[in-house]
Design a protein around this motif. Structure first.
Motif, PDB file in Angstrom:
ATOM      1  N   ASP A 137       4.237   7.239   2.200  1.00  0.00           N
ATOM      2  CA  ASP A 137       4.806   6.095   2.913  1.00  0.00           C
ATOM      3  C   ASP A 137       4.390   4.812   2.203  1.00  0.00           C
ATOM      4  OD1 ASP A 137       5.734   7.822   5.016  1.00  0.00           O
ATOM      5  OD2 ASP A 137       3.714   7.794   5.853  1.00  0.00           O
ATOM      6  N   TYR A 138       5.134   3.751   2.494  1.00  0.00           N
ATOM      7  CA  TYR A 138       4.892   2.450   1.880  1.00  0.00           C
ATOM      8  C   TYR A 138       4.670   1.412   2.976  1.00  0.00           C
ATOM      9  CZ  TYR A 138       7.507   4.912  -1.779  1.00  0.00           C
ATOM     10  OH  TYR A 138       7.958   5.835  -2.680  1.00  0.00           O
ATOM     11  N   GLU A 139       3.751   0.470   2.732  1.00  0.00           N
ATOM     12  CA  GLU A 139       3.512  -0.636   3.661  1.00  0.00           C
ATOM     13  C   GLU A 139       3.561  -1.946   2.888  1.00  0.00           C
ATOM     14  OE1 GLU A 139      -0.320  -0.200   5.460  1.00  0.00           O
ATOM     15  OE2 GLU A 139       0.252   1.599   6.586  1.00  0.00           O
ATOM     16  N   ASN A 140       4.237  -2.942   3.465  1.00  0.00           N
ATOM     17  CA  ASN A 140       4.226  -4.285   2.905  1.00  0.00           C
ATOM     18  C   ASN A 140       3.057  -5.029   3.539  1.00  0.00           C
ATOM     19  OD1 ASN A 140       4.605  -6.954   2.194  1.00  0.00           O
ATOM     20  ND2 ASN A 140       6.810  -6.921   2.517  1.00  0.00           N
ATOM     21  N   THR A 141       2.149  -5.544   2.727  1.00  0.00           N
ATOM     22  CA  THR A 141       0.959  -6.206   3.249  1.00  0.00           C
ATOM     23  C   THR A 141       0.985  -7.719   3.060  1.00  0.00           C
ATOM     24  OG1 THR A 141      -0.200  -5.797   1.157  1.00  0.00           O
ATOM     25  CG2 THR A 141      -0.474  -4.148   2.914  1.00  0.00           C
ATOM     26  N   GLU A 142       2.140  -8.266   2.679  1.00  0.00           N
ATOM     27  CA  GLU A 142       2.253  -9.708   2.449  1.00  0.00           C
ATOM     28  C   GLU A 142       3.245 -10.341   3.399  1.00  0.00           C
ATOM     29  OE1 GLU A 142       3.095 -10.909  -1.565  1.00  0.00           O
ATOM     30  OE2 GLU A 142       0.964 -11.246  -1.844  1.00  0.00           O
ATOM     31  N   ASP A 143       3.340 -11.668   3.308  1.00  0.00           N
ATOM     32  CA  ASP A 143       4.271 -12.406   4.165  1.00  0.00           C
ATOM     33  C   ASP A 143       5.601 -12.685   3.454  1.00  0.00           C
ATOM     34  OD1 ASP A 143       3.383 -14.247   2.348  1.00  0.00           O
ATOM     35  OD2 ASP A 143       2.774 -15.744   3.817  1.00  0.00           O
ATOM     36  N   VAL A 172       0.856  -1.182   0.000  1.00  0.00           N
ATOM     37  CA  VAL A 172       0.000   0.000   0.000  1.00  0.00           C
ATOM     38  C   VAL A 172       0.890   1.229   0.000  1.00  0.00           C
ATOM     39  CG1 VAL A 172      -1.707   1.327   1.324  1.00  0.00           C
ATOM     40  CG2 VAL A 172      -1.861  -1.169   1.245  1.00  0.00           C
ATOM     41  N   LEU A 173       0.540   2.179  -0.838  1.00  0.00           N
ATOM     42  CA  LEU A 173       1.199   3.475  -0.886  1.00  0.00           C
ATOM     43  C   LEU A 173       0.254   4.473  -0.231  1.00  0.00           C
ATOM     44  CD1 LEU A 173       3.447   5.368  -1.961  1.00  0.00           C
ATOM     45  CD2 LEU A 173       2.198   5.433  -4.117  1.00  0.00           C
ATOM     46  N   LEU A 174       0.745   5.200   0.757  1.00  0.00           N
ATOM     47  CA  LEU A 174      -0.059   6.202   1.465  1.00  0.00           C
ATOM     48  C   LEU A 174       0.403   7.581   1.034  1.00  0.00           C
ATOM     49  CD1 LEU A 174       0.322   4.496   4.927  1.00  0.00           C
ATOM     50  CD2 LEU A 174      -1.711   4.445   3.503  1.00  0.00           C
ATOM     51  N   ILE A 175      -0.494   8.342   0.419  1.00  0.00           N
ATOM     52  CA  ILE A 175      -0.175   9.693  -0.035  1.00  0.00           C
ATOM     53  C   ILE A 175      -1.243  10.632   0.497  1.00  0.00           C
ATOM     54  CG2 ILE A 175       0.276  11.202  -2.006  1.00  0.00           C
ATOM     55  CD1 ILE A 175       0.738   8.698  -3.686  1.00  0.00           C
ATOM     56  N   ASN A 176      -0.873  11.519   1.399  1.00  0.00           N
ATOM     57  CA  ASN A 176      -1.817  12.488   1.965  1.00  0.00           C
ATOM     58  C   ASN A 176      -3.116  11.848   2.437  1.00  0.00           C
ATOM     59  OD1 ASN A 176      -0.190  14.763   1.678  1.00  0.00           O
ATOM     60  ND2 ASN A 176      -0.869  15.098  -0.416  1.00  0.00           N
ATOM     61  N   GLY A 177      -3.025  10.708   3.095  1.00  0.00           N
ATOM     62  CA  GLY A 177      -4.205  10.050   3.622  1.00  0.00           C
ATOM     63  C   GLY A 177      -4.892   9.104   2.649  1.00  0.00           C
ATOM     64  N   ASP A 178      -4.527   9.136   1.363  1.00  0.00           N
ATOM     65  CA  ASP A 178      -5.089   8.210   0.384  1.00  0.00           C
ATOM     66  C   ASP A 178      -4.290   6.913   0.398  1.00  0.00           C
ATOM     67  OD1 ASP A 178      -7.021  10.018  -0.525  1.00  0.00           O
ATOM     68  OD2 ASP A 178      -5.664  10.869  -2.015  1.00  0.00           O
ATOM     69  N   CYS A 201       0.259  -4.371  -6.595  1.00  0.00           N
ATOM     70  CA  CYS A 201       0.831  -5.712  -6.505  1.00  0.00           C
ATOM     71  C   CYS A 201       1.819  -5.925  -7.642  1.00  0.00           C
ATOM     72  CB  CYS A 201      -0.261  -6.780  -6.508  1.00  0.00           C
ATOM     73  SG  CYS A 201      -1.278  -6.798  -7.972  1.00  0.00           S
ATOM     74  N   GLU A 202       2.435  -7.081  -7.620  1.00  0.00           N
ATOM     75  CA  GLU A 202       3.475  -7.434  -8.578  1.00  0.00           C
ATOM     76  C   GLU A 202       3.047  -7.104 -10.009  1.00  0.00           C
ATOM     77  OE1 GLU A 202       5.733 -11.587  -9.522  1.00  0.00           O
ATOM     78  OE2 GLU A 202       5.355 -11.071  -7.424  1.00  0.00           O
ATOM     79  N   GLY A 203       3.901  -6.348 -10.704  1.00  0.00           N
ATOM     80  CA  GLY A 203       3.632  -5.960 -12.085  1.00  0.00           C
ATOM     81  C   GLY A 203       2.973  -4.598 -12.234  1.00  0.00           C
ATOM     82  N   ASP A 204       2.420  -4.053 -11.149  1.00  0.00           N
ATOM     83  CA  ASP A 204       1.769  -2.740 -11.217  1.00  0.00           C
ATOM     84  C   ASP A 204       2.799  -1.618 -11.285  1.00  0.00           C
ATOM     85  OD1 ASP A 204      -0.742  -3.872 -11.057  1.00  0.00           O
ATOM     86  OD2 ASP A 204      -1.054  -3.371  -8.943  1.00  0.00           O
ATOM     87  N   VAL A 205       2.423  -0.562 -11.981  1.00  0.00           N
ATOM     88  CA  VAL A 205       3.216   0.664 -12.037  1.00  0.00           C
ATOM     89  C   VAL A 205       2.379   1.775 -11.432  1.00  0.00           C
ATOM     90  CG1 VAL A 205       4.300   2.377 -13.544  1.00  0.00           C
ATOM     91  CG2 VAL A 205       4.502  -0.057 -14.077  1.00  0.00           C
ATOM     92  N   VAL A 206       2.987   2.536 -10.537  1.00  0.00           N
ATOM     93  CA  VAL A 206       2.322   3.665  -9.884  1.00  0.00           C
ATOM     94  C   VAL A 206       3.195   4.894 -10.111  1.00  0.00           C
ATOM     95  CG1 VAL A 206       1.500   4.607  -7.696  1.00  0.00           C
ATOM     96  CG2 VAL A 206       1.399   2.141  -8.094  1.00  0.00           C
ATOM     97  N   SER A 207       2.569   6.001 -10.481  1.00  0.00           N
ATOM     98  CA  SER A 207       3.327   7.245 -10.650  1.00  0.00           C
ATOM     99  C   SER A 207       2.583   8.376  -9.953  1.00  0.00           C
ATOM    100  CB  SER A 207       3.542   7.552 -12.128  1.00  0.00           C
ATOM    101  OG  SER A 207       2.321   7.636 -12.820  1.00  0.00           O
ATOM    102  N   PHE A 208       3.351   9.290  -9.377  1.00  0.00           N
ATOM    103  CA  PHE A 208       2.743  10.389  -8.634  1.00  0.00           C
ATOM    104  C   PHE A 208       3.780  11.464  -8.346  1.00  0.00           C
ATOM    105  CE2 PHE A 208       4.455   7.366  -5.676  1.00  0.00           C
ATOM    106  CZ  PHE A 208       4.985   8.106  -4.633  1.00  0.00           C
ATOM    107  N   TYR A 209       3.286  12.686  -8.136  1.00  0.00           N
ATOM    108  CA  TYR A 209       4.160  13.748  -7.665  1.00  0.00           C
ATOM    109  C   TYR A 209       4.503  13.457  -6.212  1.00  0.00           C
ATOM    110  CZ  TYR A 209       3.497  16.387 -11.912  1.00  0.00           C
ATOM    111  OH  TYR A 209       3.499  16.767 -13.224  1.00  0.00           O
ATOM    112  N   CYS A 210       5.772  13.408  -5.915  1.00  0.00           N
ATOM    113  CA  CYS A 210       6.207  12.962  -4.588  1.00  0.00           C
ATOM    114  C   CYS A 210       6.710  14.117  -3.727  1.00  0.00           C
ATOM    115  CB  CYS A 210       7.256  11.868  -4.723  1.00  0.00           C
ATOM    116  SG  CYS A 210       8.673  12.322  -5.713  1.00  0.00           S
TER     117      CYS A 210
END
Length: 94
Positions: A76-82, A51-57, A62-71
């Motif tokens: 913050d980043y959270e790992n949600t897997e084992d 999970v990517l947390l940006i200003n409360g959003d 998941c694997e293979g996804d691309v995310v882009s944003f003004y940083c």
């Protein structure tokens, strides 16, 4: 608990960082500072899910996804897997 491996480092003539971010299972990574105004991330999730947390959003990816944003805002980043979460990133500066 996170590891950042830089493939390249910012230099005034290039204005880009290329890196791998590895976050262990159940851990998170908080950016220590906000990047300069106009900075931009392009992230490829190489392994895992998180999970990517940006200003409360919350943006789930998941694997293979691309995310882009003004940083230039808190994020913050959270790992949600084992298993480790591995992200390849490009950070460009204005």
């Amino acid at each position: 608990g996170a590891t950042i491996e830089f493939f390249s480092r910012y230099t005034p003539d290039v204005n880009v960082d290329f890196f791998r971010l590895i976050i262990p299972s159940g851990k998170s990574f908080a950016e220590e500072s906000v990047h300069p105004t106009g900075s931009f991330h392009v992230l490829l999730c190489e392994k895992g899910e998180g999970v990517l947390l940006i200003n409360g959003d919350r943006i789930t990816f998941c694997e293979g996804d691309v995310v882009s944003f003004y940083c230039d805002t808190p994020h913050d980043y959270e790992n949600t897997e084992d298993r480790d979460l591995e992200i390849i990133g490009i950070l460009t500066y204005k």
